[in-house]
Structure formats: C-alpha cells, structure tokens
Scaffold this motif. Structure first.
Motif, mmCIF file in Angstrom:
data_model
loop_
_atom_site.group_PDB
_atom_site.id
_atom_site.type_symbol
_atom_site.label_atom_id
_atom_site.label_comp_id
_atom_site.label_asym_id
_atom_site.label_seq_id
_atom_site.Cartn_x
_atom_site.Cartn_y
_atom_site.Cartn_z
ATOM 1 N N ALA A 18 0.846 -1.192 0.000
ATOM 2 C CA ALA A 18 0.000 0.000 0.000
ATOM 3 C C ALA A 18 0.886 1.247 0.000
ATOM 4 O O ALA A 18 1.916 1.301 0.667
ATOM 5 N N MET A 19 0.482 2.248 -0.750
ATOM 6 C CA MET A 19 1.329 3.403 -1.021
ATOM 7 C C MET A 19 1.036 4.566 -0.086
ATOM 8 O O MET A 19 -0.072 5.124 -0.092
ATOM 9 N N ASN A 20 2.031 4.944 0.719
ATOM 10 C CA ASN A 20 1.925 6.163 1.521
ATOM 11 C C ASN A 20 2.700 7.283 0.829
ATOM 12 O O ASN A 20 3.270 7.095 -0.251
ATOM 13 N N ARG A 21 2.738 8.445 1.445
ATOM 14 C CA ARG A 21 3.374 9.601 0.822
ATOM 15 C C ARG A 21 4.866 9.367 0.575
ATOM 16 O O ARG A 21 5.396 9.687 -0.493
ATOM 17 N N GLU A 22 5.551 8.809 1.576
ATOM 18 C CA GLU A 22 6.985 8.560 1.424
ATOM 19 C C GLU A 22 7.250 7.599 0.271
ATOM 20 O O GLU A 22 8.158 7.809 -0.535
ATOM 21 N N MET A 23 6.439 6.557 0.189
ATOM 22 C CA MET A 23 6.606 5.576 -0.880
ATOM 23 C C MET A 23 6.356 6.208 -2.245
ATOM 24 O O MET A 23 7.084 5.941 -3.210
ATOM 25 N N MET A 24 5.313 7.039 -2.337
ATOM 26 C CA MET A 24 5.029 7.699 -3.610
ATOM 27 C C MET A 24 6.210 8.554 -4.062
ATOM 28 O O MET A 24 6.592 8.527 -5.238
ATOM 29 N N ASP A 25 6.789 9.301 -3.143
ATOM 30 C CA ASP A 25 7.965 10.115 -3.472
ATOM 31 C C ASP A 25 9.107 9.241 -3.984
ATOM 32 O O ASP A 25 9.809 9.608 -4.939
ATOM 33 N N GLU A 26 9.287 8.088 -3.348
ATOM 34 C CA GLU A 26 10.370 7.191 -3.755
ATOM 35 C C GLU A 26 10.096 6.570 -5.119
ATOM 36 O O GLU A 26 11.015 6.395 -5.927
ATOM 37 N N ILE A 27 8.841 6.235 -5.391
ATOM 38 C CA ILE A 27 8.500 5.677 -6.707
ATOM 39 C C ILE A 27 8.812 6.687 -7.807
ATOM 40 O O ILE A 27 9.410 6.354 -8.836
ATOM 41 N N ILE A 28 8.401 7.940 -7.585
ATOM 42 C CA ILE A 28 8.679 8.987 -8.570
ATOM 43 C C ILE A 28 10.180 9.137 -8.770
ATOM 44 O O ILE A 28 10.667 9.183 -9.913
ATOM 45 N N ALA A 29 10.932 9.202 -7.674
ATOM 46 C CA ALA A 29 12.390 9.345 -7.767
ATOM 47 C C ALA A 29 13.009 8.143 -8.455
ATOM 48 O O ALA A 29 13.937 8.282 -9.266
ATOM 49 N N GLY A 30 12.501 6.950 -8.165
ATOM 50 C CA GLY A 30 13.038 5.734 -8.781
ATOM 51 C C GLY A 30 12.772 5.679 -10.271
ATOM 52 O O GLY A 30 13.648 5.306 -11.062
ATOM 53 N N ILE A 31 11.557 6.045 -10.683
ATOM 54 C CA ILE A 31 11.214 6.064 -12.107
ATOM 55 C C ILE A 31 12.086 7.081 -12.845
ATOM 56 O O ILE A 31 12.618 6.794 -13.928
ATOM 57 N N GLU A 32 12.246 8.270 -12.254
ATOM 58 C CA GLU A 32 13.077 9.296 -12.892
ATOM 59 C C GLU A 32 14.533 8.832 -12.982
ATOM 60 O O GLU A 32 15.222 9.102 -13.973
ATOM 61 N N GLN A 33 14.998 8.130 -11.960
ATOM 62 C CA GLN A 33 16.358 7.608 -11.973
ATOM 63 C C GLN A 33 16.556 6.629 -13.119
ATOM 64 O O GLN A 33 17.556 6.681 -13.842
ATOM 65 N N GLN A 44 -2.889 13.820 -4.092
ATOM 66 C CA GLN A 44 -3.489 13.577 -5.406
ATOM 67 C C GLN A 44 -2.622 14.166 -6.524
ATOM 68 O O GLN A 44 -2.434 13.549 -7.575
ATOM 69 N N GLU A 45 -2.089 15.353 -6.289
ATOM 70 C CA GLU A 45 -1.235 15.989 -7.296
ATOM 71 C C GLU A 45 0.055 15.210 -7.497
ATOM 72 O O GLU A 45 0.556 15.101 -8.623
ATOM 73 N N LYS A 46 0.590 14.647 -6.406
ATOM 74 C CA LYS A 46 1.788 13.810 -6.515
ATOM 75 C C LYS A 46 1.501 12.573 -7.362
ATOM 76 O O LYS A 46 2.336 12.114 -8.141
ATOM 77 N N GLY A 47 0.295 12.031 -7.184
ATOM 78 C CA GLY A 47 -0.093 10.868 -7.972
ATOM 79 C C GLY A 47 -0.103 11.182 -9.460
ATOM 80 O O GLY A 47 0.388 10.396 -10.281
ATOM 81 N N THR A 48 -0.622 12.349 -9.804
ATOM 82 C CA THR A 48 -0.624 12.778 -11.207
ATOM 83 C C THR A 48 0.798 12.854 -11.748
ATOM 84 O O THR A 48 1.075 12.455 -12.888
ATOM 85 N N LEU A 108 -16.253 6.569 -2.916
ATOM 86 C CA LEU A 108 -15.288 7.416 -3.605
ATOM 87 C C LEU A 108 -15.204 7.015 -5.069
ATOM 88 O O LEU A 108 -15.860 6.068 -5.515
ATOM 89 N N VAL A 109 -14.406 7.744 -5.825
ATOM 90 C CA VAL A 109 -14.091 7.381 -7.207
ATOM 91 C C VAL A 109 -12.572 7.307 -7.333
ATOM 92 O O VAL A 109 -11.851 7.899 -6.527
ATOM 93 N N PRO A 110 -12.050 6.586 -8.318
ATOM 94 C CA PRO A 110 -10.604 6.554 -8.523
ATOM 95 C C PRO A 110 -10.074 7.963 -8.751
ATOM 96 O O PRO A 110 -10.692 8.763 -9.455
ATOM 97 N N GLY A 111 -8.915 8.253 -8.145
ATOM 98 C CA GLY A 111 -8.353 9.602 -8.258
ATOM 99 C C GLY A 111 -7.061 9.666 -9.029
ATOM 100 O O GLY A 111 -6.420 10.719 -9.079
ATOM 101 N N GLY A 112 -6.674 8.552 -9.652
ATOM 102 C CA GLY A 112 -5.406 8.519 -10.381
ATOM 103 C C GLY A 112 -5.564 8.241 -11.856
ATOM 104 O O GLY A 112 -4.696 7.615 -12.476
ATOM 105 N N GLY A 113 -6.669 8.708 -12.426
ATOM 106 C CA GLY A 113 -6.864 8.542 -13.876
ATOM 107 C C GLY A 113 -7.487 7.224 -14.278
ATOM 108 O O GLY A 113 -7.617 6.942 -15.470
ATOM 109 N N GLY A 114 -7.917 6.413 -13.305
ATOM 110 C CA GLY A 114 -8.474 5.107 -13.639
ATOM 111 C C GLY A 114 -9.698 5.171 -14.519
ATOM 112 O O GLY A 114 -9.882 4.347 -15.414
ATOM 113 N N THR A 115 -10.564 6.157 -14.288
ATOM 114 C CA THR A 115 -11.777 6.255 -15.099
ATOM 115 C C THR A 115 -11.457 6.573 -16.557
ATOM 116 O O THR A 115 -12.118 6.086 -17.475
#
Length: 255
Positions: free
Chosen positions: A29-44, A84-88, A140-147
């Motif tokens: 499950a993705m928390n804020r710290e993990m999301m930051d690391e995923i973004i950094a890892g993908i960019e790397q 949500q903006e970080k997810g985008t 709720l509805v998906p907030g990461g572009g799923g729709t």
C-alpha cells in the motif's frame, strides 16, 4: 544504482531495470513517502542511458493494494490535495518516459496500484493476480486517472462495469478484455517478464521512443491530420539516421 530507498527496490538486469514495491506486510500500500520514492526511482531509471526498459512489480502477495488507508484518511484537506497531485506526477513520469515501462502484476493490483499499471505501456500478469478499482465501496471514485485510462483501453461499457461493481477481476478476464497483454504461470512469471522485457530492449531505442510518443499522441484531442503529419515527420527524421540506414542495408543484403 544511485539513491537508496526504503519502500522500493531497483535492480538492473542488463538493459532492464526492475522497480519493485517493497512494503509486503502492507500489501505494498502506497503512503506519501513511498510515492515520493517511486517517482524518484522512475526518474532515476528514465535518466539511466544504459537501461532501455523499465519494469514495475511488487514484493510479496501484491503488486500494490492501493493507497495506505491509515495515512489516506488522516490527511488535512491540503495534504490530501497534495497527495493527489503527486499521484498525477507519478503517472506522468511513466507515460512521458522516453523508454517503455511494463507493469508486471504479480498479485493484487487494486485502486492506485491498478492505476499505476494502467499508466504503463503494457501489462504482464501472473495467472493468480487480480485487479480492480474498489473505490466505490468507500463512496469514492478513482483519483489517479483510472476512469479515463480504462475507457481509452477498452471502451465505456466494460469500464463502467469495473467502476460500478468495484469487483476484483482475474488476469485472464482482463486479458480477454484487452487490458492485459500477456498472462504467465505463477511459477514462471518473473522469468517470462524478464524475457519479454529483454526482447523489447533489443529493439532500436530511438524508434521505440518515437513509437511510444506517437501511440500516446493518438489519444490526444488534436486534429487527426496533425497526428498524421507528426507521424510523417518522425518517419523522415528516423529514415536519414545512421541506425535506420544500416538496418536497411543489412536487410537489403539478405534479399
């Protein structure tokens, strides 16, 4: 490979990078710290020239079981909007990458986890994996572009079924519906994924990058003739490059 992470792991296999979510006790499950690391890892990975293909997968029983609900529900309105903006930003890092990214769905891919898979260029899944967007159960509805990404891939009727029911679907069902590219046996999954990624890495790098941009361009709202014109421009650009000329001469020598 560069920076060390706590919630993800990156391993290089020749020209393929495997980014693995690494919170198995929380089903990744993705928390804020993990999301930051995923973004950094993908960019790397995106910035590593020797790596030609990126793969995203999970450690343990899940690819990713969505957002970390404990953190998700304890955010202030400002923190929630920022999340949500970080997810985008995360999805954009995948879709706008100059190289292909594959989602290797090894278990549960739900909510934001499934949305990450949808942002990838292709989805490879294990036989036992299950995917879905269960946000409706939380009102709720998906907030990461799923729709939106689902509709682009499979049309509105199937998308509404996935969204309205919130159900978990098997990899074989999603293969039939055109969401999953290939389904592999669980016991052979990682080997099959790496084999597929290595085959992709052997394709001409520049051409693959341009093909990704052109395919994504087809989904944009710009005029169709402008899309065709861009395709023509890319053909001309590639044709006169040394890589293409050498490949053409090699082909001609065989005929």
């Amino acid at each position: 490979m560069g920076k060390e992470f706590r919630n993800i792991d990156i391993k290089i296999h020749g020209q393929v990078a495997i980014l693995r979510f690494n919170r198995p006790e929380q089903l990744n499950a993705m928390n804020r710290e993990m999301m930051d690391e995923i973004i950094a890892g993908i960019e790397q990975v995106n910035q590593t020239e020797d790596v030609l293909v990126g793969v995203i997968t999970g450690n343990g029983r899940a690819f990713m079981a969505g957002a970390d609900i404990k953190e998700y529900t304890n955010q202030t309105p400002e923190e929630f909007q920022s999340f949500q903006e970080k997810g985008t930003e995360l999805y954009r890092c995948i879709e706008e990458a100059p190289k292909p990214w594959l989602a290797a769905v090894n278990g549960f891919a739900l909510g934001g986890g499934f949305e990450i898979a949808l942002a990838c260029d292709m989805i490879l899944a294990s036989q036992s994996s299950k995917m879905g967007l269960p946000e409706v159960f939380l009102s709720l509805v998906p907030g990461g572009g799923g729709t939106q990404r689902l509709i682009q891939k499979i049309g509105i009727n199937r998308t509404k079924e996935i969204l309205f029911t919130g159900a978990q679907f098997t990899s074989s069902t999603f293969e039939d519906w055109g969401i999953v590219n290939h389904v592999y046996e669980d016991s052979k999954f990682e080997d099959e994924v790496l084999d597929f990624a290595n085959k992709l890495a052997r394709r001409p790098t520049k051409a693959i990058g341009e093909l990704k941009k052109l395919a994504n361009l087809s989904l944009s709202p710009i005029d169709f003739n402008k899309k065709i014109a861009e395709e023509g421009r890319v053909v001309l650009d590639l044709f006169y490059r040394d890589e293409a000329q050498k490949a053409i001469q090699k082909f001609m020598a065989k005929t």
